[in-house]
Design a protein around this motif. Structure first.
Motif, PDB file in Angstrom:
ATOM      1  N   LEU A  74      33.458  62.292  30.228  1.00  0.00           N
ATOM      2  CA  LEU A  74      32.053  61.743  30.825  1.00  0.00           C
ATOM      3  C   LEU A  74      31.839  62.286  32.221  1.00  0.00           C
ATOM      4  CD1 LEU A  74      30.309  59.308  30.618  1.00  0.00           C
ATOM      5  CD2 LEU A  74      31.936  57.833  31.683  1.00  0.00           C
ATOM      6  N   LEU A 128      26.587  57.256  35.904  1.00  0.00           N
ATOM      7  CA  LEU A 128      27.466  56.773  35.009  1.00  0.00           C
ATOM      8  C   LEU A 128      27.943  55.122  35.059  1.00  0.00           C
ATOM      9  CD1 LEU A 128      30.467  59.228  35.335  1.00  0.00           C
ATOM     10  CD2 LEU A 128      28.375  59.393  33.842  1.00  0.00           C
ATOM     11  N   LYS A 131      27.901  53.537  31.801  1.00  0.00           N
ATOM     12  CA  LYS A 131      28.514  54.210  30.707  1.00  0.00           C
ATOM     13  C   LYS A 131      30.178  53.831  30.973  1.00  0.00           C
ATOM     14  CE  LYS A 131      25.432  57.820  30.356  1.00  0.00           C
ATOM     15  NZ  LYS A 131      25.234  59.403  30.247  1.00  0.00           N
TER      16      LYS A 131
END
Length: 202
Positions: A74, A128, A131
């Motif tokens: 990620l 992010l 996420k």
């Protein structure tokens, strides 16, 4: 593609381990926390792996658990964050701390990782934030592998000593964890300070 390895820990370097699988030694790049969790040379180990294939090389990256592996992938979706920077982040901060810092926009915590400035940390947190909730959490249980929690005990004392010498907390902790992986879990504070200084001098 190689997804995992089970074998014997042949040796540990500053940023990698060599795992002997049936007589073949695989060089696997790892965070300091994963290196500390592997144990000592000669131990049987099992490690999750992500394989990067490029025109000029094939690199293996190893992880002690799924949470770290998922974060590794990620973090690299953010522009300016490559594999090396990602391992520095994973060395400086536990997986849960990274998730929490991103979710809360805690830029100061993210910049504890060597090589991560304020602007890059802001980009990581911004891109992010939505996420990290989908990532698996690191299991929190008794007997968890060394290196899964923030640095404490003799390693923590050694890191504090290096901070007093002028090193940043993040780089001091990462160096001590790398040194501890080589010196062994019974190493004294003095031995860990020496090992940490050797890692910082590399």
């Amino acid at each position: 593609m190689i997804a995992s390895l089970k074998g014997i820990l042949d040796r540990i370097g500053a940023d990698h381990a060599v795992i002997d699988v049936g007589g073949v030694g695989y060089l696997v790049f790892c965070s300091a926390r994963t290196l500390a969790a592997l144990g000592t040379e000669g131990d049987a180990v099992a490690i999750q792996v992500e394989t990067h294939v490029r025109e000029d090389h094939i690199h293996l990256y190893g992880f002690a658990d799924r949470a770290e592996k998922e974060l590794f992938g990620l973090l690299q979706t953010v522009q300016g964050v490559g594999a090396k920077v990602t391992l520095q982040i994973l060395s400086a901060l536990a997986a849960d701390d990274i998730r929490m810092a991103i979710a809360s926009g805690d830029v100061a915590t993210i910049t504890r990782a060597p090589g991560v400035g304020k602007r890059l940390a802001q980009r990581i947190a911004s891109e992010l934030k939505d996420k990290v909730g989908a990532l698996p959490a690191r299991p929190a249980q008794a007997g968890a592998a060394p290196g899964a929690a923030p640095v404490g005990g003799a390693a923590g004392d050694a890191a504090s000593a290096l901070v007093n010498l002028g090193y940043r907390r993040a780089e001091a902790e990462a160096a001590v964890l790398r040194g501890a992986a080589i010196a062994g879990e019974d190493a004294t504070v003095e031995a860990l300070i020496t090992a940490g200084l050797k890692e910082l001098a590399r």
